[in-house]
Design a protein around this motif. Structure first.
Motif, PDB file in Angstrom:
ATOM      1  N   GLY A  45       0.838  -1.195   0.000  1.00 35.04           N
ATOM      2  CA  GLY A  45       0.000   0.000   0.000  1.00 35.04           C
ATOM      3  C   GLY A  45       0.871   1.243   0.000  1.00 35.04           C
ATOM      4  N   ASP A  46       0.242   2.388   0.276  1.00 35.25           N
ATOM      5  CA  ASP A  46       0.936   3.674   0.151  1.00 35.25           C
ATOM      6  C   ASP A  46       2.238   3.721   0.934  1.00 35.25           C
ATOM      7  N   VAL A  48       5.280   5.545   2.692  1.00 35.03           N
ATOM      8  CA  VAL A  48       5.459   6.863   3.316  1.00 35.03           C
ATOM      9  C   VAL A  48       6.910   7.202   3.652  1.00 35.03           C
ATOM     10  N   TYR A  49       7.750   6.184   3.823  1.00 37.68           N
ATOM     11  CA  TYR A  49       9.177   6.436   4.060  1.00 37.68           C
ATOM     12  C   TYR A  49       9.993   5.344   3.397  1.00 37.68           C
ATOM     13  N   VAL A  50      11.160   5.722   2.889  1.00 36.95           N
ATOM     14  CA  VAL A  50      12.137   4.719   2.487  1.00 36.95           C
ATOM     15  C   VAL A  50      13.442   5.077   3.195  1.00 36.95           C
ATOM     16  N   GLU A  51      13.957   4.121   3.959  1.00 39.69           N
ATOM     17  CA  GLU A  51      15.240   4.316   4.637  1.00 39.69           C
ATOM     18  C   GLU A  51      16.299   3.723   3.725  1.00 39.69           C
ATOM     19  N   GLU A  69       8.678   1.707   4.471  1.00 36.34           N
ATOM     20  CA  GLU A  69       7.522   1.767   5.371  1.00 36.34           C
ATOM     21  C   GLU A  69       6.323   2.296   4.605  1.00 36.34           C
ATOM     22  N   SER A  70       5.237   1.546   4.679  1.00 38.69           N
ATOM     23  CA  SER A  70       3.978   2.044   4.127  1.00 38.69           C
ATOM     24  C   SER A  70       3.092   2.436   5.301  1.00 38.69           C
ATOM     25  N   VAL A  71       1.923   2.981   5.009  1.00 37.69           N
ATOM     26  CA  VAL A  71       0.995   3.303   6.088  1.00 37.69           C
ATOM     27  C   VAL A  71       0.716   2.032   6.887  1.00 37.69           C
ATOM     28  N   LYS A  72       0.665   0.922   6.179  1.00 38.25           N
ATOM     29  CA  LYS A  72       0.242  -0.346   6.767  1.00 38.25           C
ATOM     30  C   LYS A  72       1.351  -1.114   7.474  1.00 38.25           C
ATOM     31  N   ALA A  73       2.564  -1.127   6.904  1.00 37.54           N
ATOM     32  CA  ALA A  73       3.586  -2.032   7.428  1.00 37.54           C
ATOM     33  C   ALA A  73       5.000  -1.544   7.102  1.00 37.54           C
ATOM     34  N   ALA A  74       5.962  -2.084   7.837  1.00 43.01           N
ATOM     35  CA  ALA A  74       7.371  -1.868   7.515  1.00 43.01           C
ATOM     36  C   ALA A  74       7.896  -3.151   6.896  1.00 43.01           C
ATOM     37  N   GLU A  93      13.237  10.467  -0.802  1.00 42.79           N
ATOM     38  CA  GLU A  93      13.151  11.175   0.478  1.00 42.79           C
ATOM     39  C   GLU A  93      11.951  12.111   0.474  1.00 42.79           C
TER      40      GLU A  93
END
Lengths: 140, 356
Positions: A45-46, A48-51, A69-74, A93
Protein backbone atom coordinates in the motif's frame (compact mmCIF):
# COMPACT_ATOMS: atom_id res chain seq x y z
CA UNK A 1 -6.85 -15.92 -0.25
CA UNK A 2 -8.30 -18.35 -2.83
CA UNK A 3 -11.15 -16.60 -4.61
CA UNK A 4 -10.57 -13.42 -2.66
CA UNK A 5 -7.82 -11.76 -4.62
CA UNK A 6 -7.34 -8.41 -6.19
CA UNK A 7 -8.35 -8.01 -9.80
CA UNK A 8 -5.72 -5.32 -10.16
CA UNK A 9 -3.24 -6.56 -12.79
CA UNK A 10 0.36 -6.74 -11.59
CA UNK A 11 3.10 -5.56 -13.89
CA UNK A 12 6.08 -7.88 -14.31
CA UNK A 13 8.37 -6.52 -17.02
CA UNK A 14 10.80 -8.86 -18.83
CA UNK A 15 13.83 -6.57 -18.63
CA UNK A 16 14.49 -7.16 -14.93
CA UNK A 17 15.17 -10.21 -12.75
CA UNK A 18 13.26 -10.86 -9.52
CA UNK A 19 14.15 -12.09 -6.04
CA UNK A 20 11.59 -14.29 -4.26
CA UNK A 21 11.51 -11.56 -1.59
CA UNK A 22 10.01 -9.21 -4.24
CA UNK A 23 12.94 -7.00 -5.20
CA UNK A 24 13.84 -6.52 -8.85
CA UNK A 25 17.32 -6.05 -10.34
CA UNK A 26 18.18 -4.50 -13.71
CA UNK A 27 21.68 -4.61 -15.21
CA UNK A 28 22.70 -1.42 -16.91
CA UNK A 29 26.28 -0.38 -17.76
CA UNK A 30 27.76 -2.95 -15.34
CA UNK A 31 25.64 -1.53 -12.50
CA UNK A 32 22.61 -3.24 -11.00
CA UNK A 33 19.62 -1.03 -10.21
CA UNK A 34 17.37 -2.34 -7.45
CA UNK A 35 13.74 -1.65 -6.58
CA UNK A 36 10.66 -3.47 -5.33
CA UNK A 37 8.15 -5.12 -7.64
CA UNK A 38 4.68 -3.92 -8.52
CA UNK A 39 3.31 -6.91 -6.60
CA UNK A 40 5.28 -5.77 -3.53
CA UNK A 41 4.15 -2.15 -3.70
CA UNK A 42 0.53 -3.25 -4.10
CA UNK A 43 0.82 -5.49 -1.06
CA UNK A 44 2.41 -2.73 1.02
CA UNK A 45 0.00 0.00 0.00
CA UNK A 46 0.94 3.67 0.15
CA UNK A 47 4.66 4.04 0.87
CA UNK A 48 5.46 6.86 3.32
CA UNK A 49 9.18 6.44 4.06
CA UNK A 50 12.14 4.72 2.49
CA UNK A 51 15.24 4.32 4.64
CA UNK A 52 17.89 4.08 1.94
CA UNK A 53 21.36 2.58 2.34
CA UNK A 54 24.34 4.90 2.12
CA UNK A 55 26.60 5.20 -0.87
CA UNK A 56 29.63 3.05 -0.11
CA UNK A 57 27.69 0.46 1.92
CA UNK A 58 28.61 -3.15 1.18
CA UNK A 59 25.55 -5.32 0.63
CA UNK A 60 25.26 -9.09 0.36
CA UNK A 61 22.84 -11.00 -1.84
CA UNK A 62 19.76 -11.88 0.21
CA UNK A 63 20.66 -9.66 3.13
CA UNK A 64 18.88 -6.57 4.39
CA UNK A 65 19.89 -3.40 2.58
CA UNK A 66 17.17 -0.91 3.55
CA UNK A 67 13.64 -0.53 4.90
CA UNK A 68 10.43 0.58 3.23
CA UNK A 69 7.52 1.77 5.37
CA UNK A 70 3.98 2.04 4.13
CA UNK A 71 1.00 3.30 6.09
CA UNK A 72 0.24 -0.35 6.77
CA UNK A 73 3.59 -2.03 7.43
CA UNK A 74 7.37 -1.87 7.52
CA UNK A 75 9.28 -4.24 5.25
CA UNK A 76 12.96 -5.05 4.84
CA UNK A 77 14.39 -4.73 1.36
CA UNK A 78 17.04 -7.32 0.54
CA UNK A 79 19.88 -6.77 -1.87
CA UNK A 80 19.34 -9.15 -4.81
CA UNK A 81 23.08 -9.20 -5.56
CA UNK A 82 26.27 -8.60 -3.58
CA UNK A 83 28.37 -5.51 -4.09
CA UNK A 84 28.89 -1.86 -3.20
CA UNK A 85 26.12 0.73 -3.19
CA UNK A 86 27.19 3.42 -5.66
CA UNK A 87 24.00 5.50 -5.86
CA UNK A 88 20.71 5.91 -4.01
CA UNK A 89 17.46 7.44 -5.24
CA UNK A 90 17.35 10.60 -3.18
CA UNK A 91 14.07 11.57 -4.81
CA UNK A 92 12.36 9.01 -2.56
CA UNK A 93 13.15 11.17 0.48
CA UNK A 94 10.71 13.78 -0.75
CA UNK A 95 8.45 11.62 -2.90
CA UNK A 96 8.19 8.09 -1.44
CA UNK A 97 4.94 7.66 -3.40
CA UNK A 98 7.09 7.13 -6.53
CA UNK A 99 7.53 3.55 -5.28
CA UNK A 100 3.78 3.09 -5.78
CA UNK A 101 3.45 5.14 -8.94
CA UNK A 102 6.45 3.90 -10.91
CA UNK A 103 8.00 0.87 -9.17
CA UNK A 104 10.25 -0.12 -12.10
CA UNK A 105 11.22 3.43 -13.08
CA UNK A 106 11.45 6.53 -10.88
CA UNK A 107 10.68 4.40 -7.83
CA UNK A 108 14.08 2.61 -7.90
CA UNK A 109 15.93 2.37 -4.56
CA UNK A 110 19.67 2.04 -5.11
CA UNK A 111 22.39 0.96 -7.57
CA UNK A 112 25.02 -1.66 -6.80
CA UNK A 113 28.39 -2.30 -8.37
CA UNK A 114 28.20 -6.10 -8.25
CA UNK A 115 31.07 -8.30 -7.10
CA UNK A 116 29.72 -11.33 -8.95
CA UNK A 117 27.45 -10.60 -11.88
CA UNK A 118 26.54 -14.29 -12.15
CA UNK A 119 24.42 -13.91 -9.01
CA UNK A 120 21.84 -12.36 -11.34
CA UNK A 121 21.34 -15.77 -12.98
CA UNK A 122 20.07 -17.14 -9.68
CA UNK A 123 17.17 -14.69 -9.69
CA UNK A 124 13.77 -15.39 -11.26
CA UNK A 125 12.68 -14.27 -14.70
CA UNK A 126 9.22 -12.73 -15.18
CA UNK A 127 7.53 -16.12 -15.71
CA UNK A 128 9.18 -17.67 -12.69
CA UNK A 129 8.32 -14.66 -10.56
CA UNK A 130 4.69 -14.71 -11.68
CA UNK A 131 4.39 -18.34 -10.58
CA UNK A 132 6.08 -17.46 -7.31
CA UNK A 133 3.56 -14.67 -6.61
CA UNK A 134 0.62 -16.93 -7.46
CA UNK A 135 1.83 -19.54 -5.01
CA UNK A 136 2.19 -16.86 -2.30
CA UNK A 137 -1.38 -15.75 -2.94
CA UNK A 138 -2.56 -19.34 -2.48
CA UNK A 139 -0.75 -19.61 0.84
CA UNK A 140 -2.73 -16.69 2.26
CA UNK B 1 -13.70 -21.91 4.48
CA UNK B 2 -14.67 -19.17 2.04
CA UNK B 3 -15.15 -15.71 3.45
CA UNK B 4 -18.63 -14.23 3.64
CA UNK B 5 -19.49 -11.52 1.19
CA UNK B 6 -21.41 -8.39 1.99
CA UNK B 7 -24.25 -7.18 -0.23
CA UNK B 8 -21.73 -4.75 -1.78
CA UNK B 9 -19.10 -7.34 -2.73
CA UNK B 10 -19.71 -6.98 -6.47
CA UNK B 11 -19.45 -3.19 -6.19
CA UNK B 12 -16.05 -3.50 -4.54
CA UNK B 13 -14.74 -5.86 -7.18
CA UNK B 14 -16.07 -3.60 -9.95
CA UNK B 15 -14.37 -0.69 -8.13
CA UNK B 16 -10.99 -2.51 -8.34
CA UNK B 17 -10.77 -2.96 -4.59
CA UNK B 18 -7.98 -4.96 -3.04
CA UNK B 19 -10.08 -7.51 -1.16
CA UNK B 20 -8.75 -9.05 2.04
CA UNK B 21 -10.13 -11.47 4.60
CA UNK B 22 -11.33 -9.61 7.70
CA UNK B 23 -13.35 -11.19 10.51
CA UNK B 24 -14.66 -13.95 8.20
CA UNK B 25 -15.64 -11.45 5.52
CA UNK B 26 -14.02 -10.50 2.25
CA UNK B 27 -13.64 -6.74 2.69
CA UNK B 28 -12.09 -3.93 0.63
CA UNK B 29 -8.72 -2.85 2.06
CA UNK B 30 -8.37 -0.02 -0.44
CA UNK B 31 -9.44 0.90 -3.96
CA UNK B 32 -5.93 1.93 -5.04
CA UNK B 33 -4.61 4.41 -2.47
CA UNK B 34 -5.64 4.52 1.16
CA UNK B 35 -4.09 7.98 1.53
CA UNK B 36 -6.17 9.35 -1.35
CA UNK B 37 -9.29 7.79 0.21
CA UNK B 38 -8.39 9.25 3.60
CA UNK B 39 -8.08 12.71 2.06
CA UNK B 40 -11.46 12.40 0.32
CA UNK B 41 -13.10 11.74 3.69
CA UNK B 42 -11.29 14.70 5.30
CA UNK B 43 -12.01 16.97 2.34
CA UNK B 44 -15.35 15.98 0.80
CA UNK B 45 -17.28 12.69 1.04
CA UNK B 46 -16.16 9.09 1.36
CA UNK B 47 -18.31 5.99 1.71
CA UNK B 48 -17.54 2.76 3.53
CA UNK B 49 -19.14 -0.64 3.44
CA UNK B 50 -19.30 -1.63 7.10
CA UNK B 51 -21.86 -4.38 6.60
CA UNK B 52 -19.49 -6.85 8.26
CA UNK B 53 -20.37 -5.29 11.59
CA UNK B 54 -22.91 -7.13 13.71
CA UNK B 55 -26.40 -5.62 13.82
CA UNK B 56 -28.68 -6.98 16.53
CA UNK B 57 -32.24 -5.93 17.36
CA UNK B 58 -33.52 -6.24 20.92
CA UNK B 59 -37.26 -6.47 21.36
CA UNK B 60 -39.59 -6.80 24.32
CA UNK B 61 -40.45 -4.69 27.32
CA UNK B 62 -37.44 -5.94 29.22
CA UNK B 63 -34.94 -4.55 26.69
CA UNK B 64 -34.26 -1.40 28.68
CA UNK B 65 -33.63 -3.45 31.81
CA UNK B 66 -31.30 -5.78 29.89
CA UNK B 67 -29.28 -2.84 28.61
CA UNK B 68 -29.14 -1.22 32.04
CA UNK B 69 -27.43 -4.44 33.08
CA UNK B 70 -25.04 -5.16 30.19
CA UNK B 71 -24.26 -1.65 28.90
CA UNK B 72 -21.96 0.57 30.96
CA UNK B 73 -23.34 3.81 29.52
CA UNK B 74 -26.81 5.22 30.30
CA UNK B 75 -29.46 3.40 28.25
CA UNK B 76 -31.66 6.46 28.85
CA UNK B 77 -29.48 8.36 26.37
CA UNK B 78 -30.76 5.99 23.67
CA UNK B 79 -34.29 7.42 23.74
CA UNK B 80 -36.29 6.68 20.59
CA UNK B 81 -34.48 8.43 17.73
CA UNK B 82 -31.18 8.76 19.60
CA UNK B 83 -27.91 6.81 19.51
CA UNK B 84 -25.23 6.45 22.19
CA UNK B 85 -21.72 4.96 22.17
CA UNK B 86 -20.49 2.78 25.02
CA UNK B 87 -19.04 -0.53 26.11
CA UNK B 88 -20.22 -3.89 27.40
CA UNK B 89 -18.12 -5.22 30.26
CA UNK B 90 -17.35 -8.60 31.73
CA UNK B 91 -17.51 -9.26 35.47
CA UNK B 92 -13.89 -8.13 35.84
CA UNK B 93 -14.59 -4.76 34.24
CA UNK B 94 -12.83 -5.77 31.00
CA UNK B 95 -14.33 -4.67 27.70
CA UNK B 96 -16.33 -7.34 25.83
CA UNK B 97 -16.97 -4.91 22.99
CA UNK B 98 -17.62 -1.30 22.15
CA UNK B 99 -21.02 -0.68 20.59
CA UNK B 100 -23.37 1.90 19.21
CA UNK B 101 -26.81 1.60 20.77
CA UNK B 102 -29.75 3.00 18.82
CA UNK B 103 -33.08 3.78 20.45
CA UNK B 104 -36.07 2.99 18.27
CA UNK B 105 -39.85 3.37 18.45
CA UNK B 106 -39.99 -0.18 19.66
CA UNK B 107 -36.87 -1.70 21.16
CA UNK B 108 -33.20 -1.07 20.52
CA UNK B 109 -30.58 -1.83 17.92
CA UNK B 110 -26.98 -2.72 18.80
CA UNK B 111 -24.16 -2.36 16.30
CA UNK B 112 -21.09 -4.22 17.52
CA UNK B 113 -17.84 -5.34 15.93
CA UNK B 114 -17.46 -8.10 13.34
CA UNK B 115 -14.66 -9.99 15.06
CA UNK B 116 -16.61 -10.17 18.35
CA UNK B 117 -19.86 -11.39 16.77
CA UNK B 118 -20.20 -14.75 18.48
CA UNK B 119 -19.28 -13.68 21.98
CA UNK B 120 -21.46 -10.56 21.89
CA UNK B 121 -24.49 -12.51 20.67
CA UNK B 122 -23.88 -15.17 23.31
CA UNK B 123 -23.51 -12.55 26.03
CA UNK B 124 -26.70 -10.76 24.99
CA UNK B 125 -28.65 -14.03 24.77
CA UNK B 126 -27.47 -15.29 28.15
CA UNK B 127 -28.63 -12.10 29.85
CA UNK B 128 -31.71 -11.64 27.65
CA UNK B 129 -33.23 -14.79 29.13
CA UNK B 130 -33.53 -13.04 32.51
CA UNK B 131 -35.42 -10.13 30.96
CA UNK B 132 -37.59 -11.95 28.41
CA UNK B 133 -35.92 -10.07 25.57
CA UNK B 134 -35.73 -11.27 21.97
CA UNK B 135 -32.25 -11.06 20.40
CA UNK B 136 -32.41 -10.96 16.60
CA UNK B 137 -29.30 -10.68 14.49
CA UNK B 138 -29.99 -8.74 11.28
CA UNK B 139 -27.79 -10.32 8.64
CA UNK B 140 -30.34 -9.17 6.08
CA UNK B 141 -29.19 -5.58 6.55
CA UNK B 142 -26.26 -3.79 4.97
CA UNK B 143 -24.51 -0.91 6.71
CA UNK B 144 -23.01 2.00 4.80
CA UNK B 145 -21.11 4.90 6.39
CA UNK B 146 -21.10 8.18 4.45
CA UNK B 147 -18.49 10.46 5.99
CA UNK B 148 -16.88 13.82 5.32
CA UNK B 149 -17.54 17.55 5.49
CA UNK B 150 -19.96 17.33 2.54
CA UNK B 151 -21.42 13.93 3.49
CA UNK B 152 -24.90 15.18 4.44
CA UNK B 153 -25.32 17.04 1.17
CA UNK B 154 -24.01 14.07 -0.81
CA UNK B 155 -26.37 11.73 0.97
CA UNK B 156 -29.38 14.02 0.44
CA UNK B 157 -28.53 14.43 -3.23
CA UNK B 158 -28.18 10.66 -3.68
CA UNK B 159 -31.35 9.63 -1.88
CA UNK B 160 -33.69 12.67 -1.87
CA UNK B 161 -33.85 12.00 1.87
CA UNK B 162 -33.21 15.27 3.68
CA UNK B 163 -30.89 14.80 6.63
CA UNK B 164 -29.74 18.40 7.14
CA UNK B 165 -31.90 18.77 10.24
CA UNK B 166 -30.74 15.48 11.74
CA UNK B 167 -28.85 16.31 14.92
CA UNK B 168 -25.63 14.64 16.01
CA UNK B 169 -26.38 11.11 17.25
CA UNK B 170 -29.98 11.48 16.06
CA UNK B 171 -31.64 8.57 14.25
CA UNK B 172 -34.36 8.60 11.59
CA UNK B 173 -36.19 5.58 10.22
CA UNK B 174 -38.07 5.36 6.96
CA UNK B 175 -39.15 2.46 4.74
CA UNK B 176 -36.89 -0.04 6.44
CA UNK B 177 -33.87 2.29 6.40
CA UNK B 178 -32.29 3.58 9.57
CA UNK B 179 -30.20 6.72 9.08
CA UNK B 180 -28.14 8.01 12.00
CA UNK B 181 -25.83 10.99 12.24
CA UNK B 182 -22.98 8.90 13.55
CA UNK B 183 -19.63 7.67 12.31
CA UNK B 184 -16.12 6.66 13.29
CA UNK B 185 -13.91 8.99 11.27
CA UNK B 186 -13.93 12.31 13.14
CA UNK B 187 -15.93 13.89 10.33
CA UNK B 188 -19.58 14.73 9.91
CA UNK B 189 -21.75 12.12 8.24
CA UNK B 190 -24.38 9.44 8.50
CA UNK B 191 -24.49 5.68 8.86
CA UNK B 192 -27.28 3.91 7.05
CA UNK B 193 -28.64 0.45 7.82
CA UNK B 194 -30.81 -0.78 4.96
CA UNK B 195 -31.99 -4.03 3.38
CA UNK B 196 -29.00 -5.66 1.71
CA UNK B 197 -30.70 -5.95 -1.68
CA UNK B 198 -31.09 -2.16 -1.79
CA UNK B 199 -27.47 -1.44 -0.85
CA UNK B 200 -25.87 -1.69 -4.33
CA UNK B 201 -28.29 0.92 -5.72
CA UNK B 202 -27.54 3.26 -2.82
CA UNK B 203 -23.79 2.71 -3.32
CA UNK B 204 -24.04 3.66 -7.01
CA UNK B 205 -26.26 6.68 -6.31
CA UNK B 206 -23.80 7.89 -3.68
CA UNK B 207 -20.93 7.45 -6.16
CA UNK B 208 -22.88 9.42 -8.78
CA UNK B 209 -23.45 12.17 -6.20
CA UNK B 210 -19.68 12.41 -5.61
CA UNK B 211 -18.89 10.00 -2.77
CA UNK B 212 -15.55 8.15 -3.09
CA UNK B 213 -15.39 4.51 -1.95
CA UNK B 214 -12.95 4.12 0.94
CA UNK B 215 -11.61 0.88 2.39
CA UNK B 216 -10.69 -0.56 5.76
CA UNK B 217 -7.16 0.87 5.56
CA UNK B 218 -8.42 4.46 5.30
CA UNK B 219 -10.97 3.74 8.00
CA UNK B 220 -8.10 2.79 10.31
CA UNK B 221 -6.07 5.97 9.76
CA UNK B 222 -9.20 8.13 10.01
CA UNK B 223 -10.39 6.62 13.28
CA UNK B 224 -6.94 6.81 14.83
CA UNK B 225 -6.50 10.47 13.90
CA UNK B 226 -9.93 11.06 15.45
CA UNK B 227 -8.78 9.44 18.69
CA UNK B 228 -11.18 6.50 18.31
CA UNK B 229 -10.22 3.04 19.52
CA UNK B 230 -10.17 -0.26 17.66
CA UNK B 231 -11.46 -3.24 19.59
CA UNK B 232 -8.98 -6.11 19.88
CA UNK B 233 -6.06 -3.76 19.42
CA UNK B 234 -6.47 -0.75 21.73
CA UNK B 235 -8.83 -2.47 24.15
CA UNK B 236 -10.01 -5.98 24.96
CA UNK B 237 -11.31 -8.09 27.81
CA UNK B 238 -8.14 -7.48 29.84
CA UNK B 239 -8.49 -3.69 29.78
CA UNK B 240 -11.15 -1.60 31.48
CA UNK B 241 -12.72 1.59 30.07
CA UNK B 242 -10.74 3.57 32.67
CA UNK B 243 -7.55 2.09 31.21
CA UNK B 244 -8.77 2.86 27.68
CA UNK B 245 -9.58 6.56 27.77
CA UNK B 246 -13.27 5.57 27.82
CA UNK B 247 -14.18 6.64 31.36
CA UNK B 248 -16.58 9.15 29.81
CA UNK B 249 -18.73 6.29 28.47
CA UNK B 250 -19.42 4.90 31.94
CA UNK B 251 -22.65 6.14 33.59
CA UNK B 252 -22.11 5.90 37.37
CA UNK B 253 -25.53 7.33 38.16
CA UNK B 254 -27.83 6.15 39.52
CA UNK B 255 -25.51 4.51 42.07
CA UNK B 256 -27.88 1.58 42.54
CA UNK B 257 -27.67 0.50 38.87
CA UNK B 258 -25.77 -2.77 39.03
CA UNK B 259 -24.32 -3.05 35.52
CA UNK B 260 -22.00 -5.95 34.86
CA UNK B 261 -18.42 -5.05 35.77
CA UNK B 262 -19.42 -2.14 38.01
CA UNK B 263 -17.95 -3.50 41.21
CA UNK B 264 -14.42 -3.99 39.93
CA UNK B 265 -14.56 -0.84 37.86
CA UNK B 266 -15.59 1.20 40.93
CA UNK B 267 -12.66 -0.23 42.87
CA UNK B 268 -10.29 0.68 40.06
CA UNK B 269 -11.80 4.15 39.94
CA UNK B 270 -11.28 4.79 43.65
CA UNK B 271 -7.70 3.49 43.57
CA UNK B 272 -6.94 5.12 40.25
CA UNK B 273 -6.08 2.94 37.24
CA UNK B 274 -2.41 1.93 37.09
CA UNK B 275 -2.27 2.15 33.31
CA UNK B 276 -3.98 4.50 30.93
CA UNK B 277 -4.30 4.93 27.18
CA UNK B 278 -2.61 7.99 25.71
CA UNK B 279 -1.71 9.34 22.33
CA UNK B 280 1.89 9.30 21.12
CA UNK B 281 3.38 11.35 18.31
CA UNK B 282 6.74 10.69 16.71
CA UNK B 283 9.17 13.60 16.49
CA UNK B 284 11.36 11.95 13.84
CA UNK B 285 10.95 9.89 10.69
CA UNK B 286 9.53 6.43 11.06
CA UNK B 287 6.17 4.87 11.80
CA UNK B 288 4.80 3.83 15.18
CA UNK B 289 3.41 0.26 15.09
CA UNK B 290 1.37 -1.98 17.37
CA UNK B 291 3.51 -3.75 19.97
CA UNK B 292 6.43 -1.32 20.10
CA UNK B 293 7.83 -0.46 23.53
CA UNK B 294 7.44 3.08 24.88
CA UNK B 295 9.87 4.37 27.49
CA UNK B 296 8.19 7.12 29.58
CA UNK B 297 8.95 9.19 32.69
CA UNK B 298 6.65 6.83 34.64
CA UNK B 299 7.90 3.50 33.26
CA UNK B 300 7.43 1.31 30.22
CA UNK B 301 4.35 1.19 28.05
CA UNK B 302 3.28 -0.46 24.79
CA UNK B 303 1.97 0.92 21.52
CA UNK B 304 -1.52 -0.43 20.82
CA UNK B 305 -2.06 1.22 17.40
CA UNK B 306 0.20 3.26 15.18
CA UNK B 307 -0.02 4.77 11.75
CA UNK B 308 1.47 7.36 9.49
CA UNK B 309 -1.07 10.18 9.72
CA UNK B 310 -1.98 11.37 6.23
CA UNK B 311 -3.44 14.62 7.62
CA UNK B 312 -0.48 15.53 9.87
CA UNK B 313 2.32 14.08 7.73
CA UNK B 314 3.99 12.17 10.57
CA UNK B 315 3.38 9.13 12.71
CA UNK B 316 0.86 8.98 15.55
CA UNK B 317 -0.50 6.21 17.72
CA UNK B 318 -2.02 5.08 20.98
CA UNK B 319 0.00 3.55 23.79
CA UNK B 320 -0.98 1.98 27.07
CA UNK B 321 1.36 3.63 29.57
CA UNK B 322 1.69 3.87 33.36
CA UNK B 323 -0.59 6.41 35.01
CA UNK B 324 1.25 9.73 35.24
CA UNK B 325 3.25 9.25 32.05
CA UNK B 326 3.58 12.59 30.34
CA UNK B 327 5.84 14.66 28.10
CA UNK B 328 8.72 13.23 26.13
CA UNK B 329 9.13 9.51 25.57
CA UNK B 330 11.24 7.11 23.53
CA UNK B 331 9.64 4.63 21.17
CA UNK B 332 11.57 1.52 20.24
CA UNK B 333 11.35 1.11 16.48
CA UNK B 334 13.36 -1.78 15.00
CA UNK B 335 15.99 -1.61 17.71
CA UNK B 336 16.40 2.17 17.70
CA UNK B 337 14.88 4.45 20.36
CA UNK B 338 13.15 7.27 18.55
CA UNK B 339 12.04 10.42 20.41
CA UNK B 340 8.30 10.98 20.71
CA UNK B 341 5.79 12.76 22.89
CA UNK B 342 2.78 11.72 24.92
CA UNK B 343 -0.38 13.68 24.11
CA UNK B 344 -4.11 13.59 24.72
CA UNK B 345 -6.14 12.29 21.78
CA UNK B 346 -7.91 13.16 19.53
CA UNK B 347 -5.25 14.18 17.04
CA UNK B 348 -7.48 15.51 14.25
CA UNK B 349 -11.07 16.78 14.20
CA UNK B 350 -12.78 18.13 11.12
CA UNK B 351 -9.55 18.03 9.17
CA UNK B 352 -7.41 19.94 11.67
CA UNK B 353 -4.84 19.19 14.34
CA UNK B 354 -6.46 19.46 17.77
CA UNK B 355 -3.91 18.09 20.26
CA UNK B 356 -1.37 20.28 21.99
Amino acid sequence: MNDVTSDTPTEMPDDVRYAPSHEWARIDDDLVTVGISDFAQQSLGDVVYVELPQVGDEVGAGTEACVVESVKAAADVYAPVSGTVVAVNEMLEEAPEMVNQDPYGDGWFFKVEPTDIEELDELLDADGYEQHCESEDDED
Amino acid sequence: MAERRTALYEEHVAGKARMVPFANYAMPLNYGSQIAEHREVRGSTGMFDVSHMTITDLSGEGARGLLARVFANDVGKAAPGRAVYGVMLNESGGIIDDILLYGRGSGYRVVSNAATRDKVLDWLRVHAADFGVGVHERRDLALVAVQGPTALRTFSAATSMDVDDLGTFAVRERNGWMVARTGYTGEDGVEVALPGDQAPALWRQLADAGATPAGLAARDTLRLEAGLLLYGQDMDETTSPLESNLGWTVAWNPPERGFVGRELLARQRSQGPQRVLRGVVLAARGVIRHGQRVDTNAGDGTVTSGIFSPTLGYSIGFARVPHGATGDCLIEIRGARIPGRIVRPPFVRHGRQVFK
